[in-house]
Design an enzyme around this catalytic site. Structure first.
Site, mmCIF file in Angstrom:
data_model
loop_
_atom_site.group_PDB
_atom_site.id
_atom_site.type_symbol
_atom_site.label_atom_id
_atom_site.label_comp_id
_atom_site.label_asym_id
_atom_site.label_seq_id
_atom_site.Cartn_x
_atom_site.Cartn_y
_atom_site.Cartn_z
ATOM 1 C CD GLU A 1 -1.846 -2.679 1.396
ATOM 2 O OE1 GLU A 1 -2.265 -3.282 0.988
ATOM 3 O OE2 GLU A 1 -0.467 -2.515 2.392
ATOM 4 C CG HIS B 1 -11.858 -8.100 5.663
ATOM 5 N ND1 HIS B 1 -10.656 -8.671 6.848
ATOM 6 C CD2 HIS B 1 -10.618 -7.952 4.094
ATOM 7 C CE1 HIS B 1 -10.026 -10.043 5.977
ATOM 8 N NE2 HIS B 1 -9.547 -8.609 4.366
#
Length: 351
Positions: free
Chosen positions: A85, A155
């Site tokens: 990322e 998540h």
């Protein structure tokens, strides 16, 4: 009553020009992920510098938001990246500085933290540190966000408050397909780096008539979805749909009229619309899924208390997630559901 209006950002944000008048649009049925795809399709078609990149975007991504775009526009414009990322956002900053319209996807908002330094110390400060000589304002970072029903601690997070403390970027969260496309295109067109959080549980939750052609909706402008006189209710993303139910319950069971406001842009946020409503109703309920301590509801509450203190009929109420990691089997107890919010309204009315 005098309002301070939007937050001021010195030279760290650039004022974008007003959009030109738009021709009549052709609507078609889309759910949220399809409206996101449509916005990205419009961008790639109209802007030859636009590129989309991230983990698995070439085949359509985990939530299928980029499906078909690589085949249509080529592997040089829609491509996969390594699982890094920090590298994804760093590459996006470089591409934007070089003149490209860079659209980066972080596969889940929970995984944006490795890119935190690139976003906060590089993207957000690029224009400011160069005295407006250089900028990465054509960078947009997309990320699926929020509770999904079974996502648990890795998540289901809602990290918008982390970035609300960072001058130089904009943070946007839509509630529906129409808003998703219009706000995403506004972020892509904006002259500042933007983070666009997409409520993942809403990707396939509902269908709306969404224009096929490109259009934009204004950033930093809250939307009053329902007029009311007794309580101002503020939320964003998925929680807006919960608060619609709460407003209906309050009217039916208590005879209480709620004014429902979708904040839409977390940063810079629309102080004026919220305060104007609270002056009218005298009460404020703010609800979000993120933990309550340091959540963005605290910033709203503080600002409203400072500007509307003499108008308040009851303490401002925050109904949010708990200060724990997002649980799995205890998720129903964690989320700020309609019953918790309804109870908060009863307490405010009876204060």
């Amino acid at each position: 009553m005098a309002y301070t209006g939007f937050h001021m950002y010195s030279r760290s944000l650039r004022q974008s020009p007003p959009p030109p008048p738009q021709p009549p649009l052709t609507p078609t049925k889309m759910n949220m992920f399809q409206s996101v795809t449509s916005a990205l399709d419009n961008t790639l078609a109209s802007d030859p510098t636009a590129v989309i990149f991230g983990e698995d975007v070439a085949f359509g991504g985990v939530f299928r938001c980029t499906v078909g775009l690589r085949d249509k526009y080529g592997k040089d414009r829609v491509f996969n990246t390594p699982l890094c990322e920090q590298g994804i956002v760093g590459f996006g900053i470089g591409a934007a500085v070089a003149g490209a319209t860079a659209i980066a996807e972080i596969q889940f908002a929970d995984y944006i933290y490795p890119a935190f330094d690139q976003i906060v110390n590089e993207a957000a400060k690029y224009r400011y540190r160069s005295g407006n000589l250089f900028d990465c304002g054509s960078l947009t970072i997309r990320a699926p966000w929020g509770c999904v029903g079974h996502g648990s601690l890795y998540h289901s997070q809602s990290p918008e408050a982390f970035f609300a403390h960072c001058p130089g970027i904009k943070v946007v969260i839509p509630r529906s397909p129409v808003q998703a496309k219009g706000l995403l295109l506004a972020c892509i067109a904006d002259q500042n780096p933007c983070i666009f959080f997409e409520p993942k549980i809403l990707y396939r939750a509902a269908v709306e008539q969404v224009p096929v052609e490109p259009y934009t909706l204004p950033l930093s402008q809250a939307e009053v979805l329902q007029e009311g006189s007794d309580v101002t209710v503020v939320a964003w993303g998925t929680q807006i749909h919960v608060m619609r139910e709460v407003a209906d319950m309050a009217q039916e069971k208590l005879g209480v009229s709620c004014e429902l406001i979708d904040l839409q842009t977390i940063l810079p946020w629309d102080v004026e619309t919220i305060c104007k409503s609270v002056v009218k109703t005298g009460r404020l309920l703010i609800s979000h899924e993120a933990p309550i301590t340091g959540g963005f509801a605290a910033e709203i509450s503080s600002s409203v208390q400072e500007q509307c203190f003499l108008n308040l009929e009851a303490p401002i109420s925050r109904v949010c997630g708990y200060d724990t990691p997002f649980p799995h089997i205890f998720e129903p107890f964690y989320i700020p559901d309609k019953w918790k919010c309804f109870d908060a309204i009863k307490k405010m009315i009876n204060y």
